[in-house]
Design a protein around this motif. Sequence first.
Motif, PDB file in Angstrom:
ATOM      1  N   UNK A  85       0.828  -1.202   0.000  1.00 13.31           N
ATOM      2  CA  UNK A  85       0.000   0.000   0.000  1.00 13.31           C
ATOM      3  C   UNK A  85       0.868   1.259   0.000  1.00 13.31           C
ATOM      4  N   UNK A  86       1.958   1.247   0.751  1.00  6.36           N
ATOM      5  CA  UNK A  86       2.884   2.386   0.758  1.00  6.36           C
ATOM      6  C   UNK A  86       3.428   2.640  -0.638  1.00  6.36           C
ATOM      7  N   UNK A  91       3.443   5.955  -5.634  1.00  2.00           N
ATOM      8  CA  UNK A  91       3.226   6.100  -7.074  1.00  2.00           C
ATOM      9  C   UNK A  91       2.149   7.150  -7.340  1.00  2.00           C
ATOM     10  N   UNK A  92       1.061   7.102  -6.575  1.00  2.47           N
ATOM     11  CA  UNK A  92       0.002   8.096  -6.737  1.00  2.47           C
ATOM     12  C   UNK A  92       0.506   9.497  -6.413  1.00  2.47           C
ATOM     13  N   UNK A  93       1.296   9.622  -5.367  1.00  2.00           N
ATOM     14  CA  UNK A  93       1.791  10.932  -4.938  1.00  2.00           C
ATOM     15  C   UNK A  93       2.647  11.602  -6.008  1.00  2.00           C
ATOM     16  N   UNK A  97      -2.012  14.688 -10.854  1.00  2.00           N
ATOM     17  CA  UNK A  97      -3.373  14.816 -10.332  1.00  2.00           C
ATOM     18  C   UNK A  97      -3.418  14.803  -8.813  1.00  2.00           C
ATOM     19  N   UNK A  98      -2.360  14.331  -8.178  1.00  2.00           N
ATOM     20  CA  UNK A  98      -2.345  14.220  -6.727  1.00  2.00           C
ATOM     21  C   UNK A  98      -1.472  15.292  -6.078  1.00  2.00           C
ATOM     22  N   UNK A  99      -1.108  16.311  -6.831  1.00  2.32           N
ATOM     23  CA  UNK A  99      -0.385  17.464  -6.283  1.00  2.32           C
ATOM     24  C   UNK A  99      -1.411  18.493  -5.842  1.00  2.32           C
TER      25      UNK A  99
END
Length: 115
Positions: A85-86, A91-93, A97-99
């Motif tokens: 999960x980490x 990867x998402x961070x 779009x996740x900024x």
Amino acid sequence: HEYFIREGDDIVYDLHITYPDAVLGAEVDVPTLNGKARLKIDAGTQPGKLLKMRDKGIKHLNQSGMGDQIVRINISVPKKVSSKEKELLKQLASSPNFKLASENDDNKFFKRFGL
């Protein structure tokens, strides 16, 4: 009441949802004074957003009609995550779009000046 806060004839309920439900949207059951009701959570819902469920509050005194139920959205953040999960969260961070919007705006500002 265990779940509700009264504000006049309206009642407020704090709903805790997961981060994926906030990002992707979901339909959830929420308690009301008269049982459960289905509530649609739109994709991209932000913490603190207030959703109104009409006529799910307290009956008006000496009048017809009911107050509303206000659902306040809270995002539950897990205290522990697995190593997989980490990695997925990292990867998402890194995705634009996740900024935070301000981070993206700052980058545009500096790029205009060649920085």
